[in-house]
Write a protein that holds these residues in place. Structure first.
Motif: not given
Length: 253
Positions: A120-134, A138-143
């Motif tokens: 979950s820590e990595m999941d949070d990092l991935v989501e947070g980074s993608l959010r910061k990059a806007g 667009e990609v949350k359903d096809r990671l």
């Protein structure tokens, strides 16, 4: 006095016998965007790559003078180059996603560097980074899809997210929108504007309008020399050097 995040002092750079940069003294204020402008071959990209020592990978180069991150000289033998490149991230002209999934593009480097464990820590990092990059919506359903399936603009924002995952203090951007269409370019520019709330951005661009839109400060390079630097509005409306005015108004370049 503004906090200075990075600076070069009397910087000279050589490719073999060719002197590509000549006595460059330039400071980069913290949490501001500085644009480097000038005609092709004037040394902008060479200068940018000095700040995370990417030029070290080229045979026959030589550097004289100092480059500082905070107050530390980045060529100091005590400085870990891998750590430097974590603190000073880079986004290149053309999107270069890894041939992996969208998720793995973000997770790969933090995992190798031991910044985050899996789960979950990595999941949070991935989501947070993608959010910061806007890019998250667009990609949350096809990671788990391949990053190469994304559009060019999405790939570039993925590369920005990948850099942000390492929590850099400085982000170097070498013409990050030059290969993109106008809509994708606008998204990158909006992103740059948001990023300066968290970090220092140094961007090379050939696009005068882009420099005017996204940067707080602009530095004009010509034939390896720093001709003029100042706040962007002044550089574009009332430059003190005629060569700067000639370049900005399109008389050469």
């Amino acid at each position: 006095m503004k906090n200075i995040k990075m600076k070069s002092e009397n910087l000279n750079f050589y490719y073999g016998d060719f002197k590509a940069l000549k006595d460059i003294n330039l400071t980069f204020p913290e949490r501001k965007v500085t644009a480097l402008i000038g005609p092709s071959g004037c040394g902008k990209s060479t200068y940018l790559r000095c700040f995370n020592r990417m030029n070290d990978l080229i045979k026959g180069i030589r550097v004289e003078g100092g480059i500082f991150l905070d107050d530390q000289e980045i060529h100091d033998s005590k400085l870990d180059v891998v750590e430097l490149r974590r603190r000073v991230g880079m986004v290149f002209q053309k999107p270069n996603p890894f041939p992996k999934t969208i998720y793995e593009n973000i997770a790969y480097a933090p995992r190798i560097h031991g910044l985050v464990s899996k789960g979950s820590e990595m999941d949070d990092l991935v989501e947070g980074s993608l959010r910061k990059a806007g890019l998250w919506e667009e990609v949350k359903d096809r990671l788990r899809s391949q990053a190469t399936e994304l559009s060019g603009g999405q790939q570039q924002r993925l590369c920005i997210a990948r850099a942000l995952a390492m929590e850099p203090e400085v982000l170097l951007m070498d013409e990050p929108a030059s290969a993109l269409d106008p809509i994708a370019t606008q998204k990158i520019e909006e992103l740059i504007y948001e990023l300066k709330e968290r970090l220092t951005v140094i961007i090379v661009t050939h696009n005068m309008q882009q420099a005017a839109r996204v940067s707080d400060y602009t530095a004009f390079f010509y034939m390896g020399e720093l001709i003029e630097v100042g706040d962007t509005s002044t550089i574009f409306t009332n430059p003190t050097v005629k060569k700067t005015e000639d370049y900005i108004t399109g008389r050469f370049g």
